[in-house]
Design an enzyme around this catalytic site. Sequence first.
Site, mmCIF file in Angstrom:
data_model
loop_
_atom_site.group_PDB
_atom_site.id
_atom_site.type_symbol
_atom_site.label_atom_id
_atom_site.label_comp_id
_atom_site.label_asym_id
_atom_site.label_seq_id
_atom_site.Cartn_x
_atom_site.Cartn_y
_atom_site.Cartn_z
ATOM 1 N N SER A 27 36.127 58.865 67.446
ATOM 2 C CA SER A 27 36.185 57.452 66.480
ATOM 3 C C SER A 27 35.948 56.648 67.662
ATOM 4 O O SER A 27 36.664 55.442 68.426
ATOM 5 C CB SER A 27 37.492 57.236 66.493
ATOM 6 N N THR A 159 28.134 17.237 40.464
ATOM 7 C CA THR A 159 28.208 18.572 39.853
ATOM 8 C C THR A 159 27.165 19.041 39.342
ATOM 9 O O THR A 159 25.939 18.033 38.972
ATOM 10 C CB THR A 159 29.024 17.958 38.807
ATOM 11 N N HIS A 160 26.852 20.724 39.479
ATOM 12 C CA HIS A 160 25.703 20.678 38.977
ATOM 13 C C HIS A 160 23.805 20.253 40.134
ATOM 14 O O HIS A 160 23.295 20.074 40.213
ATOM 15 C CB HIS A 160 25.094 21.074 37.479
ATOM 16 N N SER A 281 12.205 25.792 66.438
ATOM 17 C CA SER A 281 10.751 27.067 65.658
ATOM 18 C C SER A 281 9.884 27.047 67.417
ATOM 19 O O SER A 281 9.793 26.291 67.956
ATOM 20 C CB SER A 281 10.193 27.034 64.528
ATOM 21 N N LYS A 287 10.988 21.204 64.252
ATOM 22 C CA LYS A 287 12.629 22.039 63.649
ATOM 23 C C LYS A 287 12.843 21.655 64.748
ATOM 24 O O LYS A 287 13.047 22.228 65.694
ATOM 25 C CB LYS A 287 11.716 23.251 63.125
ATOM 26 N N ASN A 289 16.922 23.898 63.432
ATOM 27 C CA ASN A 289 17.507 24.387 62.368
ATOM 28 C C ASN A 289 18.696 24.887 62.594
ATOM 29 O O ASN A 289 19.399 24.879 63.753
ATOM 30 C CB ASN A 289 17.229 25.754 62.536
ATOM 31 N N GLU A 294 23.721 28.777 58.898
ATOM 32 C CA GLU A 294 22.901 30.077 58.353
ATOM 33 C C GLU A 294 23.839 31.346 58.121
ATOM 34 O O GLU A 294 23.945 32.111 57.607
ATOM 35 C CB GLU A 294 21.587 29.913 58.128
ATOM 36 N N TYR A 321 48.157 61.408 54.574
ATOM 37 C CA TYR A 321 46.914 61.091 55.690
ATOM 38 C C TYR A 321 45.134 61.702 55.975
ATOM 39 O O TYR A 321 45.337 63.395 54.892
ATOM 40 C CB TYR A 321 46.737 60.725 57.545
ATOM 41 N N GLN A 326 40.007 57.078 58.941
ATOM 42 C CA GLN A 326 39.428 57.089 60.921
ATOM 43 C C GLN A 326 38.984 55.964 60.837
ATOM 44 O O GLN A 326 38.492 55.008 61.610
ATOM 45 C CB GLN A 326 38.894 58.217 61.665
ATOM 46 N N LYS A 329 38.864 50.994 60.592
ATOM 47 C CA LYS A 329 39.188 50.241 61.922
ATOM 48 C C LYS A 329 37.724 49.744 62.004
ATOM 49 O O LYS A 329 37.428 48.554 62.821
ATOM 50 C CB LYS A 329 39.341 50.881 63.278
HETATM 51 N N1 ARG Z 1 41.521 58.957 65.495
HETATM 52 C C1 ARG Z 1 41.972 59.201 64.175
HETATM 53 C C2 ARG Z 1 41.968 57.810 63.003
HETATM 54 O O1 ARG Z 1 41.919 56.938 64.280
HETATM 55 C C3 ARG Z 1 43.641 59.148 65.334
HETATM 56 C C4 ARG Z 1 44.645 60.315 63.341
HETATM 57 C C5 ARG Z 1 43.994 61.249 63.785
HETATM 58 N N2 ARG Z 1 45.007 61.959 62.881
HETATM 59 C C6 ARG Z 1 44.579 63.274 62.194
HETATM 60 N N3 ARG Z 1 45.593 64.432 61.262
HETATM 61 N N4 ARG Z 1 43.095 64.092 62.558
HETATM 62 O O2 ARG Z 1 43.021 58.089 61.810
#
Ligand code: ARG
Length: 475
Positions: A27, A159-160, A281, A287, A289, A294, A321, A326, A329
């Site tokens: 990650s 409206t509409h 354009s 043009k 834009n 958008e 967990y 993971q 994020k």
């Molecule tokens: N990179 C992991 C995450 O963002 C960290 C936690 C990892 N935990 C584990 N039990 N392998 O979730």
Amino acid sequence: MIKKEDKLWGGRFKTRTSSIMERIGESISFDKELYKQDIRGSLAHAKNLLKIEILTTIEFEQIQKALIEIEQEIESGNFQYKLELEDIHMHIESRLTEKIGLPGKKLHTARSRNDQVAQDVRLYIKDETKEILKLIYSLLEVIIEKSKSHTEMIMPGYTHLQVAQPIRVSHYLLSYFWAVGRDLEQFLFAYSVNDLLVLGSGALSGVNYPTDRKFIQEELKLKNISENSIDAVASRDHVLNLLFAICQTLIHFSRISEEIIIYSTVEFSFISLPDSLTTGSSIMPQKKNPDIAELIRGKSARVISNLNHMLVLLKGLPLAYNRDLQEDKISLFDSVEQVKISIEGIREMIHEMKFHPDKMINSLNNGFATATDLADFLVSKKNIPFREAHEYVGKLVSACIEKKLTLPEISLQDRKEISEHFATDEYMDAISLEKSADKKNVFGGTSFERQNEQIKNAEHKLKFWKEKILEVENE
Ligand code: ARG
């Protein structure tokens, strides 16, 4: 590839991690964004380890110094990322040990990556929400400023998407103020429920050391302490709340953008954006834009799918967990980035947009926007029942359409033929666009008088929000 014994968790493994395990498991490509929060969390954790005598003062000081150096290495671009080290947590810990040896290996005492990542993300949300709140505040300031200079100008309200009634341009702009103000409140809420210490929860059940959670809470300036270690590491409700606040904001922005797009067409020509906020354009020389609008409309789809991603990710996930988490994020970081850039885009467009009153009056007249006012005039001044008044005005509108004229243009003679009551000096007043607006003099209405009142109330509310934002900032 890293040797098996170099993995921070390598002890029980006899063979190397396969390439697919490393590639699917990493990650670091996205969670490196958390380095600041990870270091802040580790410093607070290390202070606790010193307090509960797992670390000596010298060891603590070595850790502290090295963590600060690592932060600088990352910021200066001199930090080496390795896929094998999975995530930001292991990168920082492994670099720490590389730098100071044994004390570095003590840092992970009384901590799991599960409570570590849960804490890092909460710190990240705190930091970013503060930024978002400031940006929204500056957008609200711009809306008020623009409204102040447009309390007299009249535009069609719809409206509409059919011309309905005349409204003050300030009234239209301030409608965005209240909507975006509600977004600000959603962010304040997302901020407050996220403001929680989860460190000390360990992998899921707590830790085998007398960690002083109150002490870490104060170190990290967090408002509350999680009550249940399982919930602390398993919940991502704080992410959902922020993603929802972002969605609500982008939904508002998408509607504003849609109006900017429509109103700046040749067909409407109610507003124009400066060259600096538009693009041309490569093939059509004429043009200009409205790309920002958008793109923001497009980004709203993206943040909605990010919220959806999180909801689906969490659905049916057993406690506590799971590695699925993971990927929370990816959606979180993306939505945060998109909302920040969108606020800026909307703010600039509103700041720079120019209204064209002639075009708007033209539409109002062609759309017979004061037909209701004329009917109300017959009711109140001529004592005619509303249904009958509606009928007379309907006939007048139909005659106008036939003759390709507007209500102010149709002749006295033509009016008289439909009803005597239209043949009076008061007729022009009854169909006046300004007067129509000014008759909407209820609290929250579009009259000129109420505009000034609304601006005052908006300013008052903005002051209140400013204090809330300052409270959050100065805690
Ligand atoms: N990179 C992991 C995450 O963002 C960290 C936690 C990892 N935990 C584990 N039990 N392998 O979730």
